[in-house]
Design a protein around this motif. Structure first.
Motif, short mmCIF file in Angstrom:
data_model
loop_
_atom_site.label_atom_id
_atom_site.label_comp_id
_atom_site.label_asym_id
_atom_site.label_seq_id
_atom_site.Cartn_x
_atom_site.Cartn_y
_atom_site.Cartn_z
N GLY A 54 0.79 -1.22 0.00
CA GLY A 54 0.00 0.00 0.00
C GLY A 54 0.83 1.27 0.00
N GLY A 55 2.14 1.12 -0.17
CA GLY A 55 3.00 2.30 -0.28
C GLY A 55 2.59 3.19 -1.43
N GLY A 56 1.92 2.59 -2.42
CA GLY A 56 1.42 3.36 -3.56
C GLY A 56 -0.09 3.54 -3.49
N ALA A 57 -0.67 3.28 -2.32
CA ALA A 57 -2.10 3.46 -2.07
C ALA A 57 -3.00 2.53 -2.88
N ALA A 58 -2.42 1.42 -3.36
CA ALA A 58 -3.20 0.52 -4.23
C ALA A 58 -3.62 -0.76 -3.51
N HIS A 59 -3.43 -0.81 -2.20
CA HIS A 59 -3.56 -2.10 -1.50
C HIS A 59 -4.97 -2.68 -1.50
N VAL B 293 -9.29 4.82 4.19
CA VAL B 293 -10.48 5.22 4.96
C VAL B 293 -11.33 6.19 4.13
N PHE B 294 -12.62 6.24 4.48
CA PHE B 294 -13.51 7.21 3.84
C PHE B 294 -13.23 8.62 4.38
N ASP B 295 -13.61 9.63 3.61
CA ASP B 295 -13.61 11.00 4.14
C ASP B 295 -14.61 11.09 5.30
N TYR B 296 -15.73 10.40 5.08
CA TYR B 296 -16.81 10.46 6.06
C TYR B 296 -16.33 9.82 7.37
N GLY B 297 -16.31 10.60 8.42
CA GLY B 297 -15.88 10.07 9.72
C GLY B 297 -14.37 10.02 9.89
N LEU B 298 -13.66 10.76 9.06
CA LEU B 298 -12.18 10.75 9.16
C LEU B 298 -11.71 11.18 10.55
N THR B 299 -12.33 12.23 11.08
CA THR B 299 -11.92 12.73 12.41
C THR B 299 -12.07 11.63 13.45
N PHE C 67 -10.38 4.63 -5.41
CA PHE C 67 -11.80 4.79 -5.05
C PHE C 67 -12.08 6.16 -4.45
N LYS C 68 -11.10 7.07 -4.59
CA LYS C 68 -11.22 8.46 -4.12
C LYS C 68 -11.26 8.57 -2.59
N ASN C 69 -10.80 7.54 -1.93
CA ASN C 69 -10.71 7.58 -0.47
C ASN C 69 -9.36 8.12 -0.03
N LEU C 70 -9.17 8.20 1.29
CA LEU C 70 -7.94 8.73 1.88
C LEU C 70 -7.08 7.59 2.42
N VAL C 71 -5.82 7.90 2.71
CA VAL C 71 -4.92 6.90 3.30
C VAL C 71 -4.37 7.44 4.61
N LEU C 72 -4.50 6.64 5.66
CA LEU C 72 -3.80 6.93 6.92
C LEU C 72 -2.63 5.96 7.01
N ASP C 73 -1.46 6.47 7.33
CA ASP C 73 -0.30 5.60 7.56
C ASP C 73 -0.16 5.42 9.06
N LEU C 74 -0.18 4.16 9.49
CA LEU C 74 -0.09 3.85 10.92
C LEU C 74 1.36 3.57 11.28
N ASN C 75 1.85 4.32 12.25
CA ASN C 75 3.22 4.11 12.71
C ASN C 75 3.16 3.30 13.99
N VAL C 76 3.21 1.99 13.81
CA VAL C 76 2.91 1.09 14.92
C VAL C 76 4.16 0.48 15.54
N LEU D 112 -13.11 1.70 8.14
CA LEU D 112 -11.80 1.41 7.55
C LEU D 112 -12.04 0.51 6.34
N VAL D 113 -11.68 1.00 5.17
CA VAL D 113 -12.00 0.27 3.94
C VAL D 113 -11.12 -0.98 3.83
N GLU D 114 -9.82 -0.81 3.95
CA GLU D 114 -8.90 -1.97 3.87
C GLU D 114 -7.54 -1.55 4.40
N HIS D 115 -6.87 -2.49 5.03
CA HIS D 115 -5.51 -2.22 5.54
C HIS D 115 -4.48 -2.97 4.69
N GLY D 116 -3.26 -2.59 4.87
CA GLY D 116 -2.19 -3.11 4.01
C GLY D 116 -1.47 -4.34 4.54
N LEU D 117 -2.04 -5.01 5.55
CA LEU D 117 -1.43 -6.28 5.99
C LEU D 117 -1.93 -7.38 5.07
N PHE D 118 -1.02 -8.05 4.39
CA PHE D 118 -1.35 -9.14 3.48
C PHE D 118 -0.82 -10.42 4.13
#
Ligand code: R5P
Length: 228
Positions: A98-103, A138-144, A172-181, A200-206
């Motif tokens: 998901g480094g390229g937001a395609a995950h 993630v969606f814009d809706y409920g981002l906060t 899909f015109k959504n946003l990306v949050l990068d989690l620093n875990v 949360l639409v989808e995360h990048g753990l495969f």
């Protein structure tokens, strides 16, 4: 050898696993760009009939431009093989993408594939995942609210911005949050936690998805086979 040469060598090695008549998933990213070029050449040289499904408009443009037949995922039942890059792969062959937001597209395509190959340069191989920030769409809706919930769980979400400081948008015109875990000792536990996060639409753990990994090293591409 620089990183791009290692990526290219791994990418070119991967196309030997493509067979005439296959339905193929094509990933996204700089390593995949080398693979698509090599694939198109092999398909043309050997007159192969391939049907490709792409995971981004970038890959679609490239594949079609090189004469590969691209269809929508909904037009095929299954894919025989998907070849994709990865951002990090741990000792158990679990990955971050998901480094390229395609995950999200990549995970849907990988899940529809009988076999998955990841192509990476050796810098992507780690003992434990987590140095690379974990992307979540993630969606814009409920981002906060979702940002706050993820922060409360200690996941340190950061909204991904582009070079103009504008939010990065997915296909899909959504946003990306990068989690620093930090170090992800138990990727399945974290995936489970994120899978239950509303909005949360989808995360990048495969996880448990890859069958072969091809690692570009200065000694040549190294094939890790029979992973699952
Ligand atoms: O969203 C992007 C994908 O998951 C890529 O496969 C991943 O970021 C690896 O890309 P690259 O080959 O450019 O390092």
């Amino acid at each position: 050898m620089d990183q791009n040469q290692l990526k290219k060598a791994a990418a070119e090695y991967a196309v030997r696993f493509v067979e005439d008549g296959m339905n193929l998933g094509l990933g996204t990213g700089s390593t995949v760009t080398y693979m698509v070029a090599a694939l198109a050449k092999r398909a043309q040289d050997e007159n192969m009939e391939l049907t490709c499904v792409t995971t981004s408009s970038r890959t679609k443009r490239q594949a079609e431009g090189l004469g590969l037949r691209v269809v929508e995922l909904n037009e095929v039942d299954r894919l025989d093989l998907t070849i994709d890059g990865a951002d990090e792969i741990d000792a158990n062959y679990q990955g971050i993408k998901g480094g390229g937001a395609a995950h999200t597209m990549e995970k849907i395509v990988a899940t529809a594939s009988d076999q998955v190959i990841w192509i990476v340069d050796e810098s992507k191989m780690v003992e434990t995942l987590g140095k690379f920030p974990l992307p979540v769409e993630v969606f814009d809706y409920g981002l906060t609210q979702i940002t706050e919930r993820l922060a409360e769980q200690g996941l340190n979400p950061v909204l991904r911005l582009d070079e103009n400081k504008e939010p990065v948008r997915t296909h899909f015109k959504n946003l990306v949050l990068d989690l620093n875990v930090g170090q992800i000792a138990d990727p399945h536990a974290l995936a489970d936690q994120l899978d239950h996060e509303v909005g949360l639409v989808e995360h990048g753990l495969f996880l448990d998805m890859v069958n072969k990994v091809i690692v570009g090293t200065p000694d040549g591409p190294k094939l890790i086979d029979h992973i699952r």
